[in-house]
Design a protein around this motif. Sequence first.
Motif: not given
Lengths: 217, 217, 217, 217
Positions: A207-208, A211, B203, B207, B210-211
């Motif tokens: 996910a990071g 992003r 950041q 992310a 949120r995942r």
Amino acid sequence: MAQDKVKSTLEEPTRQQLLEAAGAVFAEHGFRAATIRQICQRAGANVAAVNYHFDGKAGLYAEVLRYAHHCAEERHPTGVALDKSLTPERELELFVHAFLQRLFDEGRTAWLGKLMSREMVEPTTVLDSVVEEQIKPNSQRLQHLLRRLLGARPSVERVRLCEMSVVSQCLFYHHCRPVISRLFPGFDFSTAALRRLAAHITQFSLAGLRRAKKERV
Amino acid sequence: MAQDKVKSTLEEPTRQQLLEAAGAVFAEHGFRAATIRQICQRAGANVAAVNYHFDGKAGLYAEVLRYAHHCAEERHPTGVALDKSLTPERELELFVHAFLQRLFDEGRTAWLGKLMSREMVEPTTVLDSVVEEQIKPNSQRLQHLLRRLLGARPSVERVRLCEMSVVSQCLFYHHCRPVISRLFPGFDFSTAALRRLAAHITQFSLAGLRRAKKERV
Amino acid sequence: MAQDKVKSTLEEPTRQQLLEAAGAVFAEHGFRAATIRQICQRAGANVAAVNYHFDGKAGLYAEVLRYAHHCAEERHPTGVALDKSLTPERELELFVHAFLQRLFDEGRTAWLGKLMSREMVEPTTVLDSVVEEQIKPNSQRLQHLLRRLLGARPSVERVRLCEMSVVSQCLFYHHCRPVISRLFPGFDFSTAALRRLAAHITQFSLAGLRRAKKERV
Amino acid sequence: MAQDKVKSTLEEPTRQQLLEAAGAVFAEHGFRAATIRQICQRAGANVAAVNYHFDGKAGLYAEVLRYAHHCAEERHPTGVALDKSLTPERELELFVHAFLQRLFDEGRTAWLGKLMSREMVEPTTVLDSVVEEQIKPNSQRLQHLLRRLLGARPSVERVRLCEMSVVSQCLFYHHCRPVISRLFPGFDFSTAALRRLAAHITQFSLAGLRRAKKERV
DNA sequence: AATGAATGAGCCTTCATTCAT
DNA sequence: GATGAATGAAGGCTCATTCAT
């Protein structure tokens, strides 16, 4: 000769015995606190043997670090020729899982982790060559994988930051184990736990990375 | 005597001097390698002073660890009452940034980082109380923040994993500094660099969070 | 084998190599400080070779002292059949000059001087035979010459004292060199300087001998 | 306090005991062969005492050499204000006799001779200061006396040569004692013998000096 | 004839601690 | 409250020697 064979199987040569003993003792007590008497007793050798074979305590330590790397590499090869058909996402998971397994392996491989932790706190001259010969190749292999996931043309800086975000999450469990075990007493590092850990780290990181992919630079 | 009074106001009392000296020496050389003579010389005290005031080297070390915590806390209070109007995202960034700043601060605060790194490699009995009194409160404050970001009712396990993902990324730069400086020679930890680092970690982690929010359990 | 033959003609046999190496090392460092390893390394031989060929460090030393005498004698024969037509005065000058030259010669001859100096400070059992076989003959030759200069029937005691007065003046420059070079920095021992030295000692001594000639007893 | 007085007479302070013991041991065995265990046992002190008081074996040795000089000087003062009415000839005899007595004295004074002999064979850094502070003043005093005997304006070189001729004859008996005792078994160094020796050296040298007086330069 | 490996004794030094003051 | 002297244990290292080959 057959005789040689017998000897080499029954009694390891002194030099090898010393490496084995020193690996365990250095890992447990650190360079300074470890005594060559302790090591030699464990190896069944004379105190002078260390000076004869390794030219002193420092020489033995340097050799032990190389030996530990050699053993760890043999047991958990990092350069695994992964199936080309794998997606980079799956490849990342395999990398993370392998990394964790290596960090929590037992035996000779465990030495390496402990020795490296000590090197972080008090680097010796050996660290230079270890970084160059061992860590840098791994770093570049991981960066290559991350570039596939980041797409486009990520800056060198961005790739590095992402690499460290991934690696740090793995190392943390090894490095901060004393705190983790006090903070979360139930936390274990069984085979199953390591698999769950790898899954979390991978998902979190993917996910990071996605992003980061959107960002410029 | 009046003379004593003058002395006690001009010069720090011996006990305090010893703590200061020991903090620096223990941080630099570690418990074992640090010598009482070194500490006493630096403190301008007699070799027997340590035994007199702290009942031995071990007692001094324990006291130093507590003292270092006290100093670090004074300088970088972690329990800052953050502006309630801040979004949790912004709050996370502030947390990460503050954490990094504390890790790379100089002076007495730096002792703590180094001493704690050494505790990770070779925990002493002092670690128990440090975790309980110092680390656990911070951990819970961060978990509270993460729960706001994860929404719904995340499992204890999930919160912990996310917490460690965030924390690990910060600690990594402190803990693995010897490797980083060898692997990426240009990498620095200036004020500006720490801000960029904090931005990336935030950041990347947001992310990941949120995942994680979408997953069950 | 033919190979052995070649080896034995091209390279000196190990035993000889050890003597050469030991001579240099013992002269420079003394018996105690010299190490067998140092000697063997210089001789290109194994550490065990000394024990094999000379039955230990002490045995090697004894052999070296004899060898050094042999070499010095070969190079500066003391038994030179001097021209019978020379006056005893001229003969004394030649003796003194030859003695000084031997003391300040280089190479293998220098070993002897250094080794003998060390024997004076810490005599070994070897000294007995060296005195008997080497020094006594020289002493008697000099005494014979001095009797010619002293005339009449000088007492044994008087001859001895005069002999020692002559010899001492020569040995002094070798033995006290470290002090001389510190006290009189310019003082050198070049060929020309040795000639002047010999002239002074001879004149000084001849005057002393003439004085002694007049005394009774 | 009275108690202190008692203590200082009954048991010498450790530092002093060490100097005494070390003087004897260094003189007998030399710096290298002497062991601090040997010295400490003799001094009734702990092995660590040497490091505490003298900062190691080398420091102790340096101090011992100074101490030996101090003792010898106290017992045989070289700067004796000789009776102005004495002839230089008589003064020379007194000098030679005093020199010989000092060389063959027993007890602490004997250390100095042995230690200096060893310094000749293997000079240490201490020799520099010993020459400067101890030997040079004596040398100049003797040169002053010799100038009175040489009359006119003797060259620096000539004075030096004569000085060494005189000194060498005295030192010889001390330095070459092992050879003398083997070559002339009856030779002794009793009080009477030293007086005869002094007489010979003086007469022999005075003749040499008168001879030198006639020469130019 | 010669060697590489191994040994055990011994040395200097360091260090935390204690004791008398 | 504070100190200088002294201690004993222990550590790394060196070295001559021996042993199996």
